[in-house]
Design a protein around this motif. Structure first.
Motif, PDB file in Angstrom:
ATOM      1  N   VAL A   1      12.180  -9.338  74.657  1.00  0.00           N
ATOM      2  CA  VAL A   1      10.864  -8.920  74.176  1.00  0.00           C
ATOM      3  C   VAL A   1      10.138 -10.133  73.614  1.00  0.00           C
ATOM      4  N   CYS A   2       8.916 -10.349  74.095  1.00  0.00           N
ATOM      5  CA  CYS A   2       8.115 -11.494  73.663  1.00  0.00           C
ATOM      6  C   CYS A   2       6.787 -10.979  73.108  1.00  0.00           C
ATOM      7  N   PRO A   3       6.648 -10.910  71.771  1.00  0.00           N
ATOM      8  CA  PRO A   3       5.359 -10.483  71.197  1.00  0.00           C
ATOM      9  C   PRO A   3       4.204 -11.396  71.602  1.00  0.00           C
ATOM     10  N   THR A   4       4.490 -12.704  71.791  1.00  0.00           N
ATOM     11  CA  THR A   4       3.495 -13.637  72.287  1.00  0.00           C
ATOM     12  C   THR A   4       4.128 -14.456  73.403  1.00  0.00           C
ATOM     13  N   GLU A   5       3.333 -15.255  74.078  1.00  0.00           N
ATOM     14  CA  GLU A   5       3.858 -16.066  75.171  1.00  0.00           C
ATOM     15  C   GLU A   5       4.896 -17.052  74.678  1.00  0.00           C
ATOM     16  N   TRP A   6       4.794 -17.449  73.404  1.00  0.00           N
ATOM     17  CA  TRP A   6       5.677 -18.503  72.898  1.00  0.00           C
ATOM     18  C   TRP A   6       6.723 -17.994  71.919  1.00  0.00           C
ATOM     19  N   THR A   7       6.720 -16.699  71.662  1.00  0.00           N
ATOM     20  CA  THR A   7       7.657 -16.128  70.695  1.00  0.00           C
ATOM     21  C   THR A   7       8.417 -14.985  71.343  1.00  0.00           C
ATOM     22  N   CYS A   8       9.754 -15.099  71.400  1.00  0.00           N
ATOM     23  CA  CYS A   8      10.583 -14.066  72.020  1.00  0.00           C
ATOM     24  C   CYS A   8      11.764 -13.732  71.112  1.00  0.00           C
ATOM     25  N   GLY A   9      12.212 -12.477  71.167  1.00  0.00           N
ATOM     26  CA  GLY A   9      13.385 -12.061  70.417  1.00  0.00           C
ATOM     27  C   GLY A   9      14.660 -12.352  71.180  1.00  0.00           C
ATOM     28  N   ASP A  10      15.776 -11.980  70.567  1.00  0.00           N
ATOM     29  CA  ASP A  10      17.067 -12.154  71.230  1.00  0.00           C
ATOM     30  C   ASP A  10      17.185 -11.181  72.399  1.00  0.00           C
ATOM     31  N   PRO A  11      17.838 -11.590  73.484  1.00  0.00           N
ATOM     32  CA  PRO A  11      18.022 -10.673  74.611  1.00  0.00           C
ATOM     33  C   PRO A  11      18.943  -9.513  74.244  1.00  0.00           C
ATOM     34  N   VAL A  12      18.626  -8.336  74.765  1.00  0.00           N
ATOM     35  CA  VAL A  12      19.442  -7.137  74.545  1.00  0.00           C
ATOM     36  C   VAL A  12      20.049  -6.737  75.886  1.00  0.00           C
ATOM     37  N   THR A  13      21.373  -6.729  75.950  1.00  0.00           N
ATOM     38  CA  THR A  13      22.062  -6.449  77.211  1.00  0.00           C
ATOM     39  C   THR A  13      21.813  -5.013  77.677  1.00  0.00           C
ATOM     40  N   VAL A  14      21.587  -4.858  78.976  1.00  0.00           N
ATOM     41  CA  VAL A  14      21.444  -3.536  79.589  1.00  0.00           C
ATOM     42  C   VAL A  14      22.786  -3.167  80.213  1.00  0.00           C
ATOM     43  N   VAL A  15      23.395  -2.103  79.712  1.00  0.00           N
ATOM     44  CA  VAL A  15      24.693  -1.671  80.217  1.00  0.00           C
ATOM     45  C   VAL A  15      24.459  -0.494  81.152  1.00  0.00           C
ATOM     46  N   ALA A  16      24.457  -0.747  82.452  1.00  0.00           N
ATOM     47  CA  ALA A  16      24.241   0.305  83.453  1.00  0.00           C
ATOM     48  C   ALA A  16      24.616  -0.254  84.819  1.00  0.00           C
ATOM     49  N   GLY A  17      25.054   0.628  85.698  1.00  0.00           N
ATOM     50  CA  GLY A  17      25.359   0.221  87.054  1.00  0.00           C
ATOM     51  C   GLY A  17      24.144   0.361  87.946  1.00  0.00           C
ATOM     52  N   GLY A  18      24.222  -0.196  89.129  1.00  0.00           N
ATOM     53  CA  GLY A  18      23.132  -0.074  90.098  1.00  0.00           C
ATOM     54  C   GLY A  18      21.897  -0.845  89.681  1.00  0.00           C
ATOM     55  N   THR A  19      20.770  -0.486  90.306  1.00  0.00           N
ATOM     56  CA  THR A  19      19.508  -1.161  90.052  1.00  0.00           C
ATOM     57  C   THR A  19      18.913  -0.674  88.736  1.00  0.00           C
ATOM     58  N   VAL A  20      18.427  -1.606  87.927  1.00  0.00           N
ATOM     59  CA  VAL A  20      17.750  -1.284  86.671  1.00  0.00           C
ATOM     60  C   VAL A  20      16.275  -1.642  86.821  1.00  0.00           C
ATOM     61  N   ARG A  21      15.370  -0.711  86.406  1.00  0.00           N
ATOM     62  CA  ARG A  21      13.939  -0.958  86.529  1.00  0.00           C
ATOM     63  C   ARG A  21      13.243  -0.628  85.226  1.00  0.00           C
ATOM     64  N   LEU A  22      12.137  -1.342  84.964  1.00  0.00           N
ATOM     65  CA  LEU A  22      11.312  -1.098  83.785  1.00  0.00           C
ATOM     66  C   LEU A  22      10.007  -0.401  84.133  1.00  0.00           C
ATOM     67  N   ARG A  23       9.738  -0.184  85.445  1.00  0.00           N
ATOM     68  CA  ARG A  23       8.503   0.518  85.841  1.00  0.00           C
ATOM     69  C   ARG A  23       8.663   1.094  87.249  1.00  0.00           C
TER      70      ARG A  23
END
Length: 285
Positions: free
Chosen positions: A263-285
């Protein structure tokens, strides 16, 4: 209430104050109790998250006043010790009545959706069609570790629930809900509690071409899979690490998988990555 969950304890303790607070503002007793019960019923499933993230005495009191038709007073908590507790005034029966009211309201919404078929000659056929519809998609309560809705293995992950919804072709956030297009071409809207209903049309955002800013700090084996805008500004990026190179990777993954959301609130500021635990294809939209 018979169970001793945090929610039940809160209801037992605050029911008299919530009801009495409305009555003191002129709301009739039965109407006040039903308004309180409906708000508490809606809060039961996401209760743990709300207790963690909100001042529930303040937010619930605002919702109760709004439900009863009173003006909301921002920042005002539930009144305390308005009057002595009456052991005969229990919330259980009113919570049951709130369940019935919500069921009637949903059935009424469904009937409005098929109002175009309300020609006398087609009415019986319309009800037969409704009776033959499949069971609603399965829903389970599960807090979403990610700050965005996501889809994998035929399941749509919202903030507090996971909805079994196979064959989703594309989806987009619509407030706390999600609008999805199925492979059949059908459009559906999934609300925050997991209820699914037909959507009349697709929001513009569903097919919009996105132009996210570049994600800084990608390692040599990290692949940016997908990016979606956040409601409050900024972007969420789905990253896949084809191979980890130990401490050389700037985006470090946990041992449970190679995909993560950043998650990046701004182009230059991002949080720590959060692992996605799931099989197969993962989509955000």
């Amino acid at each position: 209430m018979t169970d001793r969950s945090d929610f039940a304890t809160y209801v037992d303790a605050r029911w008299p104050d919530l009801v009495a607070g409305l009555e003191d503002d002129g709301v009739p007793g039965d109407r006040a109790r039903l308004a309180v019960a409906e708000v508490l019923l809606a809060a039961r499933r996401p209760w743990q998250r709300r207790v963690r993230d909100e001042q529930v005495d303040v937010t619930l009191w605002a919702e109760v006043r709004e439900r009863a038709g009173l003006p909301v007073r921002p920042g005002e908590p539930v009144p305390h010790a308005v009057r002595p507790r009456d052991p005969r005034d229990r919330p259980e029966g009113w919570l049951d009545r709130a369940v019935e009211v919500r069921a009637v309201r949903r059935r009424r919404a469904v009937r409005r959706g098929v109002a175009g078929l309300a020609v006398v000659a087609l009415l019986a056929a319309g009800w037969a069609w409704w009776a033959a519809q499949p069971e609603p998609p399965p829903v389970r309560a599960e807090a979403n570790r990610l700050p965005v809705a996501w889809y994998a293995e035929g399941e749509l992950h919202l903030e507090d629930v996971v909805v079994g919804l196979p064959e989703v072709e594309a989806f987009v956030a619509d407030g706390p809900a999600v609008v999805a297009r199925l492979r059949s071409g059908e459009m559906v809207r999934v609300d925050a509690e997991g209820d699914v209903e037909t959507a009349d049309e697709a929001p513009d955002a569903l097919d919009a071409d996105l132009t996210p800013p570049p994600l800084q700090g990608l390692g040599p084996y990290d692949v940016l899979v997908e990016s979606v805008p956040l409601a409050g500004g900024g972007w969420a990026h789905l990253v896949d690490s084809a191979r980890r190179a130990g401490g050389e990777d700037e985006l470090r993954q946990s041992e449970t998988g190679r995909r993560a959301v950043v998650v990046c609130p701004t182009e230059w500021t991002c949080g720590d990555p959060v692992t996605v635990v799931a099989g197969g294809t993962v989509r955000l939209r």
